[in-house]
Write a protein that holds these residues in place. Sequence first.
Motif, PDB file in Angstrom:
ATOM      1  N   ASP A   1       0.836  -1.208   0.000  1.00  0.00           N
ATOM      2  CA  ASP A   1       0.000   0.000   0.000  1.00  0.00           C
ATOM      3  C   ASP A   1       0.868   1.255   0.000  1.00  0.00           C
ATOM      4  OD1 ASP A   1      -2.372  -1.394  -0.076  1.00  0.00           O
ATOM      5  OD2 ASP A   1      -2.710  -1.309   2.091  1.00  0.00           O
ATOM      6  N   ASP A   2       1.962   1.230   0.750  1.00  0.00           N
ATOM      7  CA  ASP A   2       2.896   2.360   0.738  1.00  0.00           C
ATOM      8  C   ASP A   2       3.470   2.560  -0.663  1.00  0.00           C
ATOM      9  OD1 ASP A   2       2.662   2.888   3.471  1.00  0.00           O
ATOM     10  OD2 ASP A   2       4.317   1.547   3.994  1.00  0.00           O
ATOM     11  N   LEU A   3       3.869   1.445  -1.291  1.00  0.00           N
ATOM     12  CA  LEU A   3       4.483   1.516  -2.615  1.00  0.00           C
ATOM     13  C   LEU A   3       3.494   2.052  -3.645  1.00  0.00           C
ATOM     14  CD1 LEU A   3       7.333   0.821  -3.576  1.00  0.00           C
ATOM     15  CD2 LEU A   3       6.441  -1.358  -4.417  1.00  0.00           C
ATOM     16  N   ILE A   4       2.245   1.651  -3.543  1.00  0.00           N
ATOM     17  CA  ILE A   4       1.204   2.167  -4.436  1.00  0.00           C
ATOM     18  C   ILE A   4       1.056   3.672  -4.246  1.00  0.00           C
ATOM     19  CG2 ILE A   4      -1.287   2.164  -4.856  1.00  0.00           C
ATOM     20  CD1 ILE A   4      -1.213  -0.880  -4.259  1.00  0.00           C
ATOM     21  N   ALA A   5       1.047   4.124  -2.991  1.00  0.00           N
ATOM     22  CA  ALA A   5       0.933   5.559  -2.715  1.00  0.00           C
ATOM     23  C   ALA A   5       2.122   6.325  -3.291  1.00  0.00           C
ATOM     24  CB  ALA A   5       0.830   5.793  -1.208  1.00  0.00           C
ATOM     25  N   VAL A   6       3.326   5.763  -3.154  1.00  0.00           N
ATOM     26  CA  VAL A   6       4.518   6.405  -3.706  1.00  0.00           C
ATOM     27  C   VAL A   6       4.417   6.524  -5.217  1.00  0.00           C
ATOM     28  CG1 VAL A   6       7.004   6.178  -4.063  1.00  0.00           C
ATOM     29  CG2 VAL A   6       6.023   5.702  -1.811  1.00  0.00           C
ATOM     30  N   ASN A   7       3.995   5.446  -5.876  1.00  0.00           N
ATOM     31  CA  ASN A   7       3.900   5.480  -7.334  1.00  0.00           C
ATOM     32  C   ASN A   7       2.879   6.497  -7.812  1.00  0.00           C
ATOM     33  OD1 ASN A   7       5.368   3.242  -9.177  1.00  0.00           O
ATOM     34  ND2 ASN A   7       5.230   2.539  -7.073  1.00  0.00           N
ATOM     35  N   ARG A   8       1.788   6.616  -7.109  1.00  0.00           N
ATOM     36  CA  ARG A   8       0.795   7.630  -7.491  1.00  0.00           C
ATOM     37  C   ARG A   8       1.376   9.039  -7.349  1.00  0.00           C
ATOM     38  NH1 ARG A   8      -3.898   5.176  -8.555  1.00  0.00           N
ATOM     39  NH2 ARG A   8      -4.486   3.284  -7.411  1.00  0.00           N
ATOM     40  N   LEU A   9       2.110   9.257  -6.266  1.00  0.00           N
ATOM     41  CA  LEU A   9       2.759  10.554  -6.093  1.00  0.00           C
ATOM     42  C   LEU A   9       3.766  10.822  -7.202  1.00  0.00           C
ATOM     43  CD1 LEU A   9       3.473  10.662  -2.243  1.00  0.00           C
ATOM     44  CD2 LEU A   9       2.017  12.239  -3.522  1.00  0.00           C
TER      45      LEU A   9
ATOM     46  N   LEU B   1       8.551  15.344  -3.030  1.00  0.00           N
ATOM     47  CA  LEU B   1       7.308  14.572  -3.034  1.00  0.00           C
ATOM     48  C   LEU B   1       6.354  15.006  -1.936  1.00  0.00           C
ATOM     49  CD1 LEU B   1       8.813  11.092  -3.906  1.00  0.00           C
ATOM     50  CD2 LEU B   1       7.350  12.480  -5.368  1.00  0.00           C
ATOM     51  N   GLY B   2       6.880  15.662  -0.904  1.00  0.00           N
ATOM     52  CA  GLY B   2       6.019  16.311   0.062  1.00  0.00           C
ATOM     53  C   GLY B   2       5.532  15.433   1.192  1.00  0.00           C
ATOM     54  N   PRO B   3       4.700  16.007   2.041  1.00  0.00           N
ATOM     55  CA  PRO B   3       4.271  15.324   3.266  1.00  0.00           C
ATOM     56  C   PRO B   3       3.357  14.130   3.032  1.00  0.00           C
ATOM     57  CG  PRO B   3       3.110  17.415   3.000  1.00  0.00           C
ATOM     58  CD  PRO B   3       4.171  17.385   1.956  1.00  0.00           C
ATOM     59  N   SER B   4       2.795  13.990   1.836  1.00  0.00           N
ATOM     60  CA  SER B   4       1.949  12.830   1.553  1.00  0.00           C
ATOM     61  C   SER B   4       2.761  11.554   1.375  1.00  0.00           C
ATOM     62  CB  SER B   4       1.109  13.075   0.292  1.00  0.00           C
ATOM     63  OG  SER B   4       0.224  14.161   0.478  1.00  0.00           O
ATOM     64  N   LEU B   5       4.079  11.682   1.237  1.00  0.00           N
ATOM     65  CA  LEU B   5       4.940  10.516   1.084  1.00  0.00           C
ATOM     66  C   LEU B   5       4.903   9.692   2.373  1.00  0.00           C
ATOM     67  CD1 LEU B   5       7.054   9.244  -0.894  1.00  0.00           C
ATOM     68  CD2 LEU B   5       8.802  10.477   0.412  1.00  0.00           C
ATOM     69  N   PRO B   6       4.622   8.374   2.282  1.00  0.00           N
ATOM     70  CA  PRO B   6       4.586   7.548   3.496  1.00  0.00           C
ATOM     71  C   PRO B   6       5.864   7.676   4.315  1.00  0.00           C
ATOM     72  CG  PRO B   6       3.722   6.320   1.629  1.00  0.00           C
ATOM     73  CD  PRO B   6       4.276   7.603   1.069  1.00  0.00           C
ATOM     74  N   GLN B   7       5.736   7.643   5.634  1.00  0.00           N
ATOM     75  CA  GLN B   7       6.872   7.867   6.514  1.00  0.00           C
ATOM     76  C   GLN B   7       7.992   6.869   6.272  1.00  0.00           C
ATOM     77  OE1 GLN B   7       7.217  10.527   8.710  1.00  0.00           O
ATOM     78  NE2 GLN B   7       9.335   9.768   8.692  1.00  0.00           N
TER      79      GLN B   7
END
Length: 426
Positions: free
Chosen positions: A138-146, A219-225
């Motif tokens: 899920d983190d990786l998916i979020a990163v790719n979308r960003l 990438l900003g604060p939306s990037l998973p920690q």
Amino acid sequence: MMTEDDAQDLLRRMLDAAVGAADPARVLASYLPEKPRGRCIILGGGKSAASMARAVEQAWPDVDLTGIVVTRYGHAVPTDRITVREAAHPVPDAAAEAATREIMEEAAKAGPDDLVLALISGGGSSLLSLPRPPLTLDDLIAVNRLLLASGLSISEMNKVRRRLSQVKGGGLARAAGKARLVTLAISDVPGDDPEAIASGPTVPDPTAQADLSYLADKLGPSLPQAAQDMLRTPSPDGEPFEPDYRLIATPQASLEAAAEVARDAGVTPVLLGDSLEGEARELGIVMAGIAKAVARHGTPVAPPAVLISGGETTVTVGDTKPGRGGRNTEFLLSLALALNGHPSIAAVAVDTDGIDGTEDAAGAITGPSFPRAAARRGIDTRRMLEMHDSFTVFEQLEYLVVTGPTLTNVNDFRAIVIHGQNNSRL
């Protein structure tokens, strides 16, 4: 003098030549290494992975072949001995993670007498996805979308992808241990850098020890920690090694194949490079200016001529809710607006894999009739460009180029035909 139909026919034939020059069935066999004493384990990923696997099977009917490759949904082809998995692109999914885990496990089974033949092509950055713990899928998916909405260059995106992955940045090569590993690759990146093609699963990561904090900041604060922490910390897998890496098809070779078609038609090709980057709409304006200079002044070449280029542009969406479109249709819409119906210029822009962005077209083709056709349908083309809705424009005008999956990928192909002199100030 060419008509608009003549110019567009030439553009389509040039596109066919560019794609054909990267067809694994035509080019792969001559790059194969010596046959192994033991098994040959085929592993890999990308939009061309299945067609490359089939080409190996056809070239080596007498070799003990096994293995697994992963390709994009809809890009599989029948194979006899090599397993083909399908997964999502450009954002990974659970199928990509499962297939990649399977591929890494097969690599680990290779012995010193075996040959691991890695088949790598564009799209592998999404399709070969195995997050580095504690990062989750899920983190990786979020990163790719960003990443896709960030406006970062492909080089910067791949730095991020390598740092967050167990398979990229040489991970697949390390998993193969002491087996002989040979990579056959189709390049889809500017400069044909092995570490950038599918984010380099079989080559060392040159940025393994680099501080990538600046990319985390971009990438900003939306990037998973967990991703932020990894970008600020050197990779544990930074040991160098010497890869056996063979490029079987490149963007430049495809541009040259298209140029030969133009020469045969009596049109002078001008190759502007296979590594053009930047914002798609801005490049469209620049290329329109060059094309108009050819038409008006005969510089840098007299018409009939064609400007040919490749590379990978970007589309920065920002806060605007985007419409439908990819970088090629956005480039072409911007170009068409800048040309404003110039009577002597036609153009095509496509992704050579057959899919521009997430839509079901490779790109689009346009010419002098564009402004009239858009006006007849009441399309506010400038507003559509601002909304990143270029696909919708060309769909309504029936200007899309639909090839279906080409089963190869040498990045974008752009060609602009200037088929006559025109001294107007268009």
